[in-house]
Design a protein around this motif. Structure first.
Motif, PDB file in Angstrom:
ATOM      1  N   TYR A  48       0.849  -1.193   0.000  1.00  0.00           N
ATOM      2  CA  TYR A  48       0.000   0.000   0.000  1.00  0.00           C
ATOM      3  C   TYR A  48       0.888   1.247   0.000  1.00  0.00           C
ATOM      4  O   TYR A  48       2.090   1.161   0.163  1.00  0.00           O
ATOM      5  N   GLY A  49       0.276   2.398  -0.228  1.00  0.00           N
ATOM      6  CA  GLY A  49       1.043   3.638  -0.251  1.00  0.00           C
ATOM      7  C   GLY A  49       1.881   3.797  -1.506  1.00  0.00           C
ATOM      8  O   GLY A  49       2.941   4.430  -1.480  1.00  0.00           O
ATOM      9  N   SER A  73       5.545  -1.534   3.205  1.00  0.00           N
ATOM     10  CA  SER A  73       4.110  -1.320   3.413  1.00  0.00           C
ATOM     11  C   SER A  73       3.337  -2.640   3.377  1.00  0.00           C
ATOM     12  O   SER A  73       2.118  -2.659   3.545  1.00  0.00           O
TER      13      SER A  73
END
Length: 187
Positions: A48-49, A73
């Protein structure tokens, strides 16, 4: 006066003819994986991110993307499993903190994006991949007050090409399914 007006018109036309730039919205971008676990179950996880930039010109049927996936992440079904995935056995996050995708070509059928060809860099190795566009769209976001483009993409890779060989000799599959969601905001 006519020359100045003509030059201004040409400049405006040239500006409108270039691809728009979009920044990846980290809140609407992720890369998830699934891998068969000895024909018993499926292990899953996700990153994610994500960050990056997309250039897109629907009229010219052209695009490009540079996406950065932060390995730390990673989330999975448990903290212990995530810790093992981040270890040198698998993603080796200490030595390789990023996975990168850089497109080489957006493919279209008519006006529809059907796939994106590119290079995936992971564990210090780069290989070509084709991401199938399961859906792709651009829309005027009522929240962001600008255009947003993005879609859901998928592919299957042979993880051993990137040196992720853990348990292959014990009979675990080499094939990993990747599902990538990207939304990017026009700048």
């Amino acid at each position: 006066m006519k020359k100045a007006l003509f030059a201004l018109t040409l400049a405006a036309a040239a500006a409108g003819a270039t691809a728009a730039t979009y920044n990846v919205d980290a809140h609407h971008a992720n890369a998830r994986f699934s891998i068969d676990h000895f024909n018993t179950s499926t292990n899953v996880g996700g990153f994610y991110g994500l960050t990056g930039k997309v250039e897109f010109d629907a009229a010219k049927r052209q695009g490009s993307a540079k996406i950065v996936i932060p390995v730390n992440s990673l989330q999975s079904s448990s903290s212990d499993f995530t810790k093992h995935l981040l270890s040198a056995d698998l993603f080796n996050a200490a030595q390789f903190p990023e996975i990168r995708f850089e497109s080489t070509k957006f493919n279209f059928a008519g006006k529809k994006v059907t796939s994106v060809d590119g290079r995936l860099t992971m564990m210090g190795k780069t290989h070509p991949v084709r991401l199938k566009a399961n859906k792709f769209n651009c829309y005027q976001s009522p929240m962001k007050k600008t255009e947003v483009c993005g879609g859901d993409f998928s592919t299957t890779i042979d993880r051993t090409k990137w040196g992720v060989n853990y348990l292959v000799n014990a009979g675990m599959t080499k094939n990993v399914k990747l599902d990538i969601q990207i939304e990017a905001v026009k700048q």
